[in-house]
Design a protein around this motif. Sequence first.
Motif, short mmCIF file in Angstrom:
data_model
loop_
_atom_site.label_atom_id
_atom_site.label_comp_id
_atom_site.label_asym_id
_atom_site.label_seq_id
_atom_site.Cartn_x
_atom_site.Cartn_y
_atom_site.Cartn_z
N LYS A 115 11.14 -15.85 1.52
CA LYS A 115 9.97 -14.98 1.60
C LYS A 115 10.46 -13.61 1.05
CE LYS A 115 6.72 -15.67 4.29
NZ LYS A 115 6.10 -15.85 5.71
N GLY A 116 11.33 -12.93 1.63
CA GLY A 116 11.91 -11.60 1.37
C GLY A 116 12.15 -11.41 0.01
N ALA A 117 12.58 -12.29 -0.88
CA ALA A 117 12.93 -12.00 -2.21
C ALA A 117 11.76 -12.20 -3.04
CB ALA A 117 14.06 -13.25 -2.67
N ALA A 118 10.98 -13.13 -2.62
CA ALA A 118 9.43 -13.36 -3.34
C ALA A 118 8.78 -11.98 -3.23
CB ALA A 118 8.65 -14.33 -2.92
N ARG B 133 0.94 -1.18 0.09
CA ARG B 133 -0.08 -0.12 0.05
C ARG B 133 0.84 1.37 0.10
NH1 ARG B 133 -5.06 2.16 1.27
NH2 ARG B 133 -4.79 4.53 0.82
N LEU B 134 1.88 1.39 0.72
CA LEU B 134 2.66 2.61 0.96
C LEU B 134 3.84 2.53 -0.39
CD1 LEU B 134 4.15 2.62 4.71
CD2 LEU B 134 2.12 3.82 3.58
N GLY B 135 3.67 1.41 -0.98
CA GLY B 135 4.59 1.35 -2.09
C GLY B 135 3.71 2.25 -3.33
N ASN B 136 2.66 1.53 -3.24
CA ASN B 136 1.65 2.31 -4.50
C ASN B 136 1.26 3.48 -4.07
OD1 ASN B 136 1.23 -0.17 -6.05
ND2 ASN B 136 -0.19 -0.85 -4.53
N ASP B 137 1.23 4.09 -2.86
CA ASP B 137 1.30 5.53 -2.46
C ASP B 137 2.51 6.40 -2.94
OD1 ASP B 137 -1.37 4.90 -1.88
OD2 ASP B 137 -0.84 5.09 0.44
N GLY B 138 3.58 5.75 -3.54
CA GLY B 138 4.70 6.51 -3.65
C GLY B 138 5.92 6.47 -2.95
N TYR B 139 5.82 5.77 -1.86
CA TYR B 139 6.77 5.61 -0.95
C TYR B 139 7.94 4.58 -1.68
CZ TYR B 139 4.01 7.61 2.89
OH TYR B 139 3.41 8.13 3.79
N THR B 140 9.21 4.97 -1.34
CA THR B 140 10.36 3.84 -1.52
C THR B 140 10.08 3.03 -0.06
OG1 THR B 140 11.92 5.22 -2.63
CG2 THR B 140 12.67 3.32 -1.22
N VAL B 141 9.87 1.68 -0.40
CA VAL B 141 9.54 0.81 1.02
C VAL B 141 10.82 -0.07 1.14
CG1 VAL B 141 7.07 1.06 0.69
CG2 VAL B 141 8.22 -0.73 -0.37
N VAL B 142 11.31 -0.05 2.46
CA VAL B 142 12.28 -1.03 2.89
C VAL B 142 11.63 -2.08 3.68
CG1 VAL B 142 14.34 -1.44 3.97
CG2 VAL B 142 14.05 0.92 2.86
N LEU B 143 11.81 -3.38 3.26
CA LEU B 143 11.09 -4.43 3.89
C LEU B 143 12.21 -5.12 4.87
CD1 LEU B 143 9.61 -4.25 0.91
CD2 LEU B 143 9.01 -6.43 1.30
N ASN B 144 11.61 -5.36 5.96
CA ASN B 144 12.47 -6.11 6.80
C ASN B 144 11.91 -7.45 7.09
OD1 ASN B 144 12.00 -6.91 9.99
ND2 ASN B 144 14.24 -6.89 9.49
N GLY B 145 12.76 -8.49 7.25
CA GLY B 145 12.42 -9.80 7.79
C GLY B 145 13.39 -10.71 8.03
N ARG B 146 13.14 -11.92 8.28
CA ARG B 146 14.30 -12.84 8.56
C ARG B 146 14.37 -14.20 7.64
NH1 ARG B 146 14.77 -14.46 14.63
NH2 ARG B 146 16.65 -15.06 13.92
N ASP B 147 13.10 -14.38 6.99
CA ASP B 147 13.17 -15.52 5.82
C ASP B 147 13.60 -14.86 4.66
OD1 ASP B 147 12.19 -17.26 4.09
OD2 ASP B 147 10.71 -17.93 5.23
N ASP B 148 14.95 -14.94 4.33
CA ASP B 148 15.15 -14.24 2.79
C ASP B 148 14.39 -14.96 1.64
OD1 ASP B 148 16.82 -12.96 4.71
OD2 ASP B 148 18.73 -14.38 4.25
#
Length: 251
Positions: free
Chosen positions: A39-42, A22-37
Motif C-alpha cells: 500500500k505504501g508503494a501505491a 493535502r500537505l504535498g499539494n501545499d508544497g511540503y515534502t511529505v514522508v509517509l510512514n506505514g507497515r503495509d509496503d
Amino acid sequence: MSKKVALITGATGGIGFQVAKRLGNDGYTVVLNGRDDEKGAACLAELKDAGIDAEYVSFDVTDDEAVNKHVAAIGDKYGYISVVVNNAGGLGGRSSMEEMSTEFYRSVMALNVDSAFFVSRAAIPYLKKTTGGSIINCTSNAGWNAGGPGAGIYGVSKGAVHVLTRALAKELAAAGIRVNAVSPGTIDTPFHAQIKATKPEVFASWKDSILLGRLGEPEEVASVVAFLASDDASFITAETIQIGGGQALGI
C-alpha cells in the motif's frame, strides 16, 4: 530554509493519506510512514504522479528503537522536520473491561498513545532546527464519549492523546513548537469497512446522531490538519479541534 518537511504516520490509507496528499499539494515534502509496503508503494506512486515530493518509510510506530532509528534518519536526511502528524492508531478490536486481557489493553495503548509519544520524542530535536515547528496528534470522538460498545479502552487511549497534546504544548512552547490535535467524529474511511459491509443499516444510521446529518470525509480532516500546520495557525497551541459535524453534542 528550503521546503517544509512533514512526517505523517499511518499514512497509507484513510485520513493519513489524505493528509499527505493535502500537505504535498501545499508544497511540503511529505514522508509517509506505514507497515503495509504494498500500500505504501501505491500511495507513493499516486503522490509522485501528482507532482508531489514524497517518500515512504516503513517502521512500526509502537517500537521505540525502530522509531528512534527511522525518525533520526529522516531528520538527518533533510536537516530538520517541520511538521509531525501522529495519525497512526486504531481500535485494535473490541473487549469489555471485565474480560479484557492485559495483552489487549497494552496493545491498544501502544498503538494509540505510545506511538504518538515515541514519534514526537524522536522528532523534537529536528523540529527545533526549523522555525514554526508543529506536532499534530489524532485523537477521536471516543476520547470525549469513552467509545462505543467494547471500545472503552480505545476511548481511554484517545483521551490520553488529548492530554499528551497539552503536555507537549506546555513543554515545547519555549522552543517555538506548537502542538495541537484533531478529533475526528465518524469519518467515512476504511476504518469502518467491516461494519459498513456487514451491517450497512447500522453504518447508515450513524449520521442520525450528527447535527449536519452526514458522515465526514477524510479530506475534511486533512484540511484542518493543513490549517494547524500552517502559519495561519501561528497563535494556536494546546488545542484539540473536533471535526464531527456536531456529533459530540448529539441530537
